[in-house]
Scaffold this active site. Structure first.
Site, PDB file in Angstrom:
ATOM      1  N   TYR A 170      12.499   4.346  -1.278  1.00 39.38           N
ATOM      2  CA  TYR A 170      11.299   3.792  -1.942  1.00 39.38           C
ATOM      3  C   TYR A 170      10.718   4.806  -2.945  1.00 39.38           C
ATOM      4  CZ  TYR A 170       6.691   1.456  -2.178  1.00 39.38           C
ATOM      5  OH  TYR A 170       5.531   0.817  -2.590  1.00 39.38           O
ATOM      6  N   LYS A 176      10.472   4.115  -6.918  1.00 39.50           N
ATOM      7  CA  LYS A 176       9.148   4.088  -7.567  1.00 39.50           C
ATOM      8  C   LYS A 176       9.027   5.217  -8.598  1.00 39.50           C
ATOM      9  CE  LYS A 176       7.287   0.487  -5.620  1.00 39.50           C
ATOM     10  NZ  LYS A 176       6.922  -0.693  -6.421  1.00 39.50           N
TER      11      LYS A 176
HETATM   12  P1  NAP Z   1       3.760  -7.740  -0.221  1.00 45.83           P
HETATM   13  O1  NAP Z   1       2.418  -8.156   0.293  1.00 45.83           O
HETATM   14  O2  NAP Z   1       4.822  -7.371   0.753  1.00 45.83           O
HETATM   15  O3  NAP Z   1       4.295  -8.889  -1.224  1.00 45.83           O
HETATM   16  C1  NAP Z   1       5.532  -8.703  -1.845  1.00 45.83           C
HETATM   17  C2  NAP Z   1       5.781  -9.801  -2.855  1.00 45.83           C
HETATM   18  O4  NAP Z   1       7.027  -9.486  -3.505  1.00 45.83           O
HETATM   19  C3  NAP Z   1       5.951 -11.178  -2.245  1.00 45.83           C
HETATM   20  O5  NAP Z   1       5.469 -12.151  -3.163  1.00 45.83           O
HETATM   21  C4  NAP Z   1       7.475 -11.294  -2.102  1.00 45.83           C
HETATM   22  O6  NAP Z   1       7.951 -12.629  -2.092  1.00 45.83           O
HETATM   23  C5  NAP Z   1       7.916 -10.596  -3.372  1.00 45.83           C
HETATM   24  N1  NAP Z   1       9.290 -10.117  -3.335  1.00 45.83           N
HETATM   25  C6  NAP Z   1       9.877  -9.288  -2.437  1.00 45.83           C
HETATM   26  N2  NAP Z   1      11.175  -9.106  -2.751  1.00 45.83           N
HETATM   27  C7  NAP Z   1      11.416  -9.845  -3.875  1.00 45.83           C
HETATM   28  C8  NAP Z   1      12.548 -10.095  -4.656  1.00 45.83           C
HETATM   29  N3  NAP Z   1      13.736  -9.541  -4.376  1.00 45.83           N
HETATM   30  N4  NAP Z   1      12.436 -10.936  -5.720  1.00 45.83           N
HETATM   31  C9  NAP Z   1      11.258 -11.518  -6.030  1.00 45.83           C
HETATM   32  N5  NAP Z   1      10.140 -11.317  -5.305  1.00 45.83           N
HETATM   33  C10 NAP Z   1      10.214 -10.494  -4.243  1.00 45.83           C
HETATM   34  O7  NAP Z   1       3.632  -6.472  -1.184  1.00 45.83           O
HETATM   35  P2  NAP Z   1       2.320  -5.751  -1.783  1.00 45.83           P
HETATM   36  O8  NAP Z   1       1.774  -4.825  -0.766  1.00 45.83           O
HETATM   37  O9  NAP Z   1       1.431  -6.745  -2.423  1.00 45.83           O
HETATM   38  O10 NAP Z   1       3.011  -4.809  -2.892  1.00 45.83           O
HETATM   39  C11 NAP Z   1       3.181  -5.238  -4.226  1.00 45.83           C
HETATM   40  C12 NAP Z   1       3.747  -4.085  -5.033  1.00 45.83           C
HETATM   41  O11 NAP Z   1       2.872  -2.972  -4.966  1.00 45.83           O
HETATM   42  C13 NAP Z   1       5.101  -3.578  -4.531  1.00 45.83           C
HETATM   43  O12 NAP Z   1       5.908  -3.205  -5.616  1.00 45.83           O
HETATM   44  C14 NAP Z   1       4.741  -2.367  -3.722  1.00 45.83           C
HETATM   45  O13 NAP Z   1       5.808  -1.456  -3.627  1.00 45.83           O
HETATM   46  C15 NAP Z   1       3.578  -1.826  -4.532  1.00 45.83           C
HETATM   47  N6  NAP Z   1       2.679  -0.969  -3.764  1.00 45.83           N
HETATM   48  C16 NAP Z   1       2.010  -1.450  -2.699  1.00 45.83           C
HETATM   49  C17 NAP Z   1       1.156  -0.601  -2.017  1.00 45.83           C
HETATM   50  C18 NAP Z   1       0.368  -1.070  -0.825  1.00 45.83           C
HETATM   51  O14 NAP Z   1      -0.321  -0.231  -0.237  1.00 45.83           O
HETATM   52  N7  NAP Z   1       0.409  -2.344  -0.465  1.00 45.83           N
HETATM   53  C19 NAP Z   1       1.007   0.735  -2.409  1.00 45.83           C
HETATM   54  C20 NAP Z   1       1.714   1.186  -3.519  1.00 45.83           C
HETATM   55  C21 NAP Z   1       2.554   0.307  -4.203  1.00 45.83           C
HETATM   56  P3  NAP Z   1       8.137 -13.447  -0.674  1.00 45.83           P
HETATM   57  O15 NAP Z   1       6.759 -13.719  -0.165  1.00 45.83           O
HETATM   58  O16 NAP Z   1       8.876 -14.665  -1.065  1.00 45.83           O
HETATM   59  O17 NAP Z   1       8.903 -12.510   0.225  1.00 45.83           O
END
Ligand code: NAP
Length: 240
Positions: free
Chosen positions: A147, A151
Site C-alpha cells: 500500500y 500510494k
Molecule cells: P472504502 O470505504 O473501502 O471504499 C472503497 C471504494 O473503492 C468502494 O467504492 C469500492 O467499491 C471501490 N473499489 C475498490 N476496489 C476497486 C476497484 N478495483 N475498481 C473500482 N472500484 C474499486 O475506502 P475509503 O476509506 O473511502 O478510501 C478511499 C481512498 O482513500 C482509497 O484510495 C484509500 O486508499 C484512500 N485513503 C483512505 C484513508 C482512510 O483513512 N480511509 C486514508 C488515506 C487514504 P465496492 O464498494 O464495489 O467494493
C-alpha cells in the site's frame, strides 16, 4: 449540461463524499465501483447520480467503462482516482498476490483512468485529475509495503503527468489523507486505532467530507494554477 466528473470508488466512504461535493459544484457525476451493488444503488438513490461498475485495475475494462460513461453523460472533464484497497501484512506474511492486487488497483487504476480520459481532456483544452494518495505513502507504515509503495507511486505519477498536462489546461494533483472515518479504517483493530488517534494532533479521525472539500477546490476553475501538488489533509499527523 455541466462538466462531467468520474469518481472511482465513488459509491462508499471518501469517494461518496467527493461525488456529493462535485455534484453540489455543478458537475454531472458518475460514481464507479467494483462489486458492491447494494452500496452503489444506495449511493445512486441518495445522491441522484449514475453509477458504473468496473475494476479500475483492469486496463481494458477501464477503457470500456469510460467509453460507456461518455455515451451516458458526455466527455469526461474531471477524474478523481479514489478507488483503493488494502491487503496488509508484514513482508514475511504478504503474498505476491497481495502485492500485485494493491499495485494493480491503487496505482494501476490511476494509469488506466488517465489513458482513458487524458487524450479527450487534451483535445478539449481543459481537465482536472485528482489522485487520492495517503499519509502512509508519504511516511510509510508497518505491514503495508504494498500500500505504501502504491500510494507513494501515486505522488510521483501526479508530478510527472502534471508536467504533460500543464500546457493543455489539465491540472493533476494529489490529496494525501490521514486517517478518515470510513469502512477502510473500521477494519483496523480497535486497540491499533486508539494508538493511531493518540498520534493525531487534532485528536480525532478525519471526516470524508473534509477530503471532499479539497477535491472540490482542486477540480474548480479557481485552482488552475495549482498542479503537481499534494495537499495533505491529516489533522497534523505528518507534516511533509
Ligand atoms: P472504502 O470505504 O473501502 O471504499 C472503497 C471504494 O473503492 C468502494 O467504492 C469500492 O467499491 C471501490 N473499489 C475498490 N476496489 C476497486 C476497484 N478495483 N475498481 C473500482 N472500484 C474499486 O475506502 P475509503 O476509506 O473511502 O478510501 C478511499 C481512498 O482513500 C482509497 O484510495 C484509500 O486508499 C484512500 N485513503 C483512505 C484513508 C482512510 O483513512 N480511509 C486514508 C488515506 C487514504 P465496492 O464498494 O464495489 O467494493
Amino acid at each position: 449540461m455541466g462538466r462531467v466528473a468520474v469518481v472511482t470508488g465513488g459509491s462508499r466512504g471518501i469517494g461518496k463524499a467527493i461525488c456529493a461535493a462535485l455534484k453540489a459544484d455543478g458537475f454531472t457525476v458518475v460514481a464507479n465501483y467494483a462489486g458492491n451493488d447494494m452500496a452503489a444503488k444506495a449511493c445512486a438513490e441518495e445522491l441522484g447520480i449514475d453509477t458504473c461498475k468496473w475494476d479500475v485495475g483492469d486496463h481494458e475494462a477501464t477503457l470500456a467503462g469510460c467509453r460507456k460513461v461518455e455515451e451516458m453523460v458526455g466527455p469526461i472533464d474531471a477524474v478523481v482516482n479514489n478507488a483503493g484497497i488494502t491487503r496488509d501484512g508484514t513482508l514475511q506474511r504478504m503474498s505476491y498476490a497481495d502485492w500485485e492486487d494493491v499495485m494493480r488497483v491503487n496505482l494501476g487504476g490511476c494509469f488506466n483512468m488517465a489513458k482513458a480520459c487524458f487524450p479527450g481532456m487534451k483535445e478539449r483544452g481543459w481537465g482536472r485529475i485528482v489522485n487520492i494518495g495517503s499519509i502512509n505513502g508519504q511516511a510509510g507504515q508497518y505491514g503495508q509495503v504494498n500500500y505504501a509503495a502504491a500510494k507513494s507511486g501515486i505522488h510521483g505519477f501526479t508530478k510527472a503527468l502534471a508536467q504533460e498536462g500543464a500546457r493543455y489546461n489539465i491540472t493533476v494533483n494529489a490529496i494525501a489523507p490521514g486517517y478518515i472515518d470510513t469502512d477502510m479504517v473500521a477494519a483496523v483493530p480497535e486497540q491499533v486505532l486508539e494508538k493511531i488517534i493518540a498520534k493525531i494532533p487534532v485528536g480525532r479521525l478525519g471526516q470524508a467530507e473534509e477530503i471532499a472539500r479539497g477535491v472540490s477546490f482542486l477540480c474548480s476553475d479557481d485552482a488552475g494554477f495549482v498542479t503537481g501538488s499534494t495537499m495533505s489533509i491529516n489533522g497534523g499527523q505528518h507534516m511533509y
